[in-house]
Design an enzyme around this catalytic site. Structure first.
Site, PDB file in Angstrom:
ATOM      1  N   GLU A  19       3.350  27.116  20.446  1.00  0.00           N
ATOM      2  CA  GLU A  19       3.885  28.399  19.950  1.00  0.00           C
ATOM      3  C   GLU A  19       5.197  28.773  20.633  1.00  0.00           C
ATOM      4  O   GLU A  19       6.009  29.479  20.048  1.00  0.00           O
ATOM      5  CB  GLU A  19       2.870  29.517  20.122  1.00  0.00           C
ATOM      6  CG  GLU A  19       2.637  29.948  21.530  1.00  0.00           C
ATOM      7  CD  GLU A  19       1.617  31.072  21.621  1.00  0.00           C
ATOM      8  OE1 GLU A  19       0.547  30.966  21.001  1.00  0.00           O
ATOM      9  OE2 GLU A  19       1.909  32.059  22.299  1.00  0.00           O
ATOM     10  N   ARG A  46     -11.157  33.326  17.625  1.00  0.00           N
ATOM     11  CA  ARG A  46     -10.713  33.075  18.988  1.00  0.00           C
ATOM     12  C   ARG A  46     -11.391  34.077  19.901  1.00  0.00           C
ATOM     13  O   ARG A  46     -11.449  35.273  19.560  1.00  0.00           O
ATOM     14  CB  ARG A  46      -9.186  33.239  19.087  1.00  0.00           C
ATOM     15  CG  ARG A  46      -8.609  32.758  20.390  1.00  0.00           C
ATOM     16  CD  ARG A  46      -7.152  33.121  20.563  1.00  0.00           C
ATOM     17  NE  ARG A  46      -7.016  34.478  21.089  1.00  0.00           N
ATOM     18  CZ  ARG A  46      -5.870  34.933  21.593  1.00  0.00           C
ATOM     19  NH1 ARG A  46      -4.787  34.170  21.595  1.00  0.00           N
ATOM     20  NH2 ARG A  46      -5.793  36.173  22.082  1.00  0.00           N
ATOM     21  N   ARG A  82       1.339  24.104  17.026  1.00  0.00           N
ATOM     22  CA  ARG A  82       1.386  25.535  16.686  1.00  0.00           C
ATOM     23  C   ARG A  82       2.781  26.072  16.427  1.00  0.00           C
ATOM     24  O   ARG A  82       2.956  27.247  16.115  1.00  0.00           O
ATOM     25  CB  ARG A  82       0.730  26.338  17.819  1.00  0.00           C
ATOM     26  CG  ARG A  82      -0.759  26.126  17.834  1.00  0.00           C
ATOM     27  CD  ARG A  82      -1.533  26.959  18.781  1.00  0.00           C
ATOM     28  NE  ARG A  82      -1.187  28.326  19.003  1.00  0.00           N
ATOM     29  CZ  ARG A  82      -1.381  29.353  18.185  1.00  0.00           C
ATOM     30  NH1 ARG A  82      -1.893  29.124  16.990  1.00  0.00           N
ATOM     31  NH2 ARG A  82      -1.069  30.587  18.529  1.00  0.00           N
ATOM     32  N   TRP A 128       2.018  33.902  32.722  1.00  0.00           N
ATOM     33  CA  TRP A 128       1.184  34.983  32.116  1.00  0.00           C
ATOM     34  C   TRP A 128       0.468  34.454  30.888  1.00  0.00           C
ATOM     35  O   TRP A 128       1.036  33.706  30.083  1.00  0.00           O
ATOM     36  CB  TRP A 128       2.056  36.158  31.694  1.00  0.00           C
ATOM     37  CG  TRP A 128       1.334  37.136  30.843  1.00  0.00           C
ATOM     38  CD1 TRP A 128       0.352  38.007  31.242  1.00  0.00           C
ATOM     39  CD2 TRP A 128       1.494  37.321  29.433  1.00  0.00           C
ATOM     40  NE1 TRP A 128      -0.092  38.724  30.184  1.00  0.00           N
ATOM     41  CE2 TRP A 128       0.573  38.335  29.055  1.00  0.00           C
ATOM     42  CE3 TRP A 128       2.288  36.737  28.478  1.00  0.00           C
ATOM     43  CZ2 TRP A 128       0.469  38.783  27.735  1.00  0.00           C
ATOM     44  CZ3 TRP A 128       2.186  37.179  27.172  1.00  0.00           C
ATOM     45  CH2 TRP A 128       1.290  38.189  26.821  1.00  0.00           C
ATOM     46  N   HIS A 182      -3.386  29.985  27.531  1.00  0.00           N
ATOM     47  CA  HIS A 182      -2.098  30.674  27.661  1.00  0.00           C
ATOM     48  C   HIS A 182      -1.275  30.154  28.848  1.00  0.00           C
ATOM     49  O   HIS A 182      -0.726  30.926  29.636  1.00  0.00           O
ATOM     50  CB  HIS A 182      -2.334  32.190  27.805  1.00  0.00           C
ATOM     51  CG  HIS A 182      -1.300  33.013  27.103  1.00  0.00           C
ATOM     52  ND1 HIS A 182      -0.312  33.696  27.763  1.00  0.00           N
ATOM     53  CD2 HIS A 182      -1.097  33.249  25.792  1.00  0.00           C
ATOM     54  CE1 HIS A 182       0.456  34.328  26.893  1.00  0.00           C
ATOM     55  NE2 HIS A 182       0.001  34.072  25.689  1.00  0.00           N
TER      56      HIS A 182
HETATM   57  C1  CS2 Z   1      -0.736  34.225  21.935  1.00  0.00           C
HETATM   58  C2  CS2 Z   1       0.359  35.160  21.538  1.00  0.00           C
HETATM   59  O1  CS2 Z   1      -1.594  34.540  19.771  1.00  0.00           O
HETATM   60  C3  CS2 Z   1      -1.448  33.719  20.690  1.00  0.00           C
HETATM   61  O2  CS2 Z   1      -1.837  32.558  20.669  1.00  0.00           O
HETATM   62  O3  CS2 Z   1      -0.330  33.163  22.728  1.00  0.00           O
HETATM   63  O4  CS2 Z   1      -0.229  36.377  21.249  1.00  0.00           O
HETATM   64  C4  CS2 Z   1       1.444  35.375  22.580  1.00  0.00           C
HETATM   65  O5  CS2 Z   1       0.871  35.912  23.752  1.00  0.00           O
HETATM   66  C5  CS2 Z   1       2.464  36.351  22.007  1.00  0.00           C
HETATM   67  O6  CS2 Z   1       2.907  35.863  20.777  1.00  0.00           O
HETATM   68  C6  CS2 Z   1       3.618  36.538  22.957  1.00  0.00           C
HETATM   69  O7  CS2 Z   1       4.564  37.375  22.379  1.00  0.00           O
HETATM   70 MG    MG Z   2      -1.278  31.367  22.233  1.00  0.00          MG
END
Ligand code: CS2
Ligand code: MG
Length: 419
Positions: A279, A164, A300, A419, A229
């Site tokens: 996520e 990434r 995810r 964010w 993000h």
């Molecule tokens: C991010 C995460 O890894 C990723 O894909 O989106 O690092 C995310 O920012 C954190 O898990 C937030 O706690």
């Molecule tokens: Mg992420």
């Protein structure tokens, strides 16, 4: 002579052996906060579940201690599904990240216990190996495109097959995903959220240049990923996905906030860049439309934030019907306990895609002894019974909780943003 069901072999251990006699929450901060649920049965078999929710750790610790643990004592650890249903339906106030992270911790610990009672690695209890090793991706970043390309080169040298890439955005002091820390990026740096400024126009013009450079420097073979993000509107995300098509990304992640799942139709209409999201999801309902309408290519949603193995297995099975593959979240704010359990799931799940692998710090790994290992671009779970991760409670005590929250972002005019 036929044997009646009752006389057939009992599930591993007797009901009495499987009775839960102790459950406790362990909060520790070896470089960052982690919450772990430890469950013990009358036979002395211990299971661990990750309960870490970055920036809201104590909310989950309290949910477990005050509302879950009293209901665990005396239950049969072998009744995994019934326990899941009890804590999901019985809460009345169902779903949400805190509730589903607490349920996930219980579920992970019970699967760990039952696999240990059965004397088999967790992947075997799920249905056995579908692959040798889980393809992983690492996190390369840099303040500039030059630095980011150098970082990608370093990850290639370490044997990563998928990387990434996140870069600083011209004109911005600080933005998601870029770190100059030796270990993985840890954004939860302060007790109150740090404020960052975001500029979409600058990001939209610099990101295609980043991947044009990465393909020029590192060739076509390496798999490249990028995490938006949640910071774009649907049409902006569609534009970026289209502009990145020449650089053949493995996936473009979280292109736009996913509360409105239908918004992803805008992206699909304009681009064939593969899309990953999930996520921040905590149940199948957060992704049902995205999967059924094939608006994403990778889901995810991971064990620690979506109710554990019992529920994420349902998400993976739904995704398989639509040729959507798993791509578990695996940031450093998910503990090695979650990584261990996730790797067993990754080893079994037929529609596996890729596993995120942000390396934990040595102090974190010392608190969580584990048997998974990185080899030639893949993570390999161990063969020991259960998920293969334990906790050194004496060492954990040396790292008291430290209040930390994730940053926030505002646009240059002060508008609150993602964010
Ligand atoms: C991010 C995460 O890894 C990723 O894909 O989106 O690092 C995310 O920012 C954190 O898990 C937030 O706690
Ligand atoms: Mg992420």
């Amino acid at each position: 002579m036929s044997t009646s069901p009752s006389s057939q072999a009992q599930p591993a251990g007797s009901t009495r052996d499987r009775e839960i006699v102790d459950a406790r929450v362990i909060v520790t901060c070896p470089g960052r906060n982690f919450v772990t649920l430890r469950i013990e049965t009358r036979a002395g078999v211990v299971g661990l579940g990750d309960a870490t929710l970055n920036g809201r750790e104590l909310a989950v610790a309290s949910y477990l201690t005050d509302h879950v643990v009293p209901n665990l004592i005396g239950r049969d650890a072998g009744r995994i599904e019934d326990t899941w249903q009890f804590f999901y339906r019985g809460a009345y106030w169902r779903r949400g990240p805190v509730t589903m992270t607490a349920i996930a911790a219980v579920d992970m610990a019970l699967w760990d216990i039952v696999a240990k009672l059965a004397g088999m690695p967790l992947y075997q209890l799920l249905g056995g190996r579908s692959r040798d090793g889980a393809l992983v991706y690492g996190h390369a970043s840099g303040a500039t495109i030059d630095e980011t390309s150098e970082a990608v080169g370093r990850f290639k040298e370490q044997g990563y097959l998928a990387i990434r890439a996140q870069s600083g955005v011209p004109g911005l002091k600080k933005n998601y995903g870029v770190t100059n820390e030796k270990y993985a990026y840890e954004p939860a740096e302060s007790a109150l959220p740090a404020e960052t400024v975001w500029s979409t126009p600058s990001y939209l013009s610099s990101t295609p240049r980043l991947f044009e450079r990465l393909r020029r420097d590192h060739g076509e073979e390496i798999e490249l990923l990028h995490d938006v993000h949640h910071r774009l509107t649907p049409i902006e995300a569609a534009r970026l996905a289209r502009d990145l098509e020449p650089y053949r990304l493995f996936w473009l992640e979280d292109p736009t906030p996913a509360e409105n799942q239908a918004a992803f139709e805008v992206i699909r209409r304009h681009s064939v860049t593969p899309i990953a999201t999930g996520e921040v999801f905590n149940s199948i309902w957060d992704c049902k439309e995205l999967i059924e309408k094939q608006l994403i290519d990778y889901i995810r949603t991971t064990l620690v934030h979506a109710g554990g193995i019992t529920h994420v297995r349902r998400i993976a099975d739904l995704a398989a019907l639509y040729r959507v593959r798993t791509g578990f979240h695996g940031a450093t704010d998910l503990s090695p306990v979650c990584m261990g359990a996730a790797l067993h799931f990754d080893t079994w799940v037929p529609n596996f895609g890729i596993q995120e692998f942000m390396r934990h710090s040595p102090e974190t790994l010392a608190v969580f002894p584990h048997d998974y290992e990185f080899r030639a671009g893949r993570l390999h779970c161990g063969e020991s019974p259960g998920h293969g991760v334990t906790i050194d409670e004496e060492l954990a005590k040396k790292y008291p909780y430290s209040p930390k929250q994730l940053p926030i972002a505002r646009l240059e005019d002060g508008t609150m943003w993602d964010w």
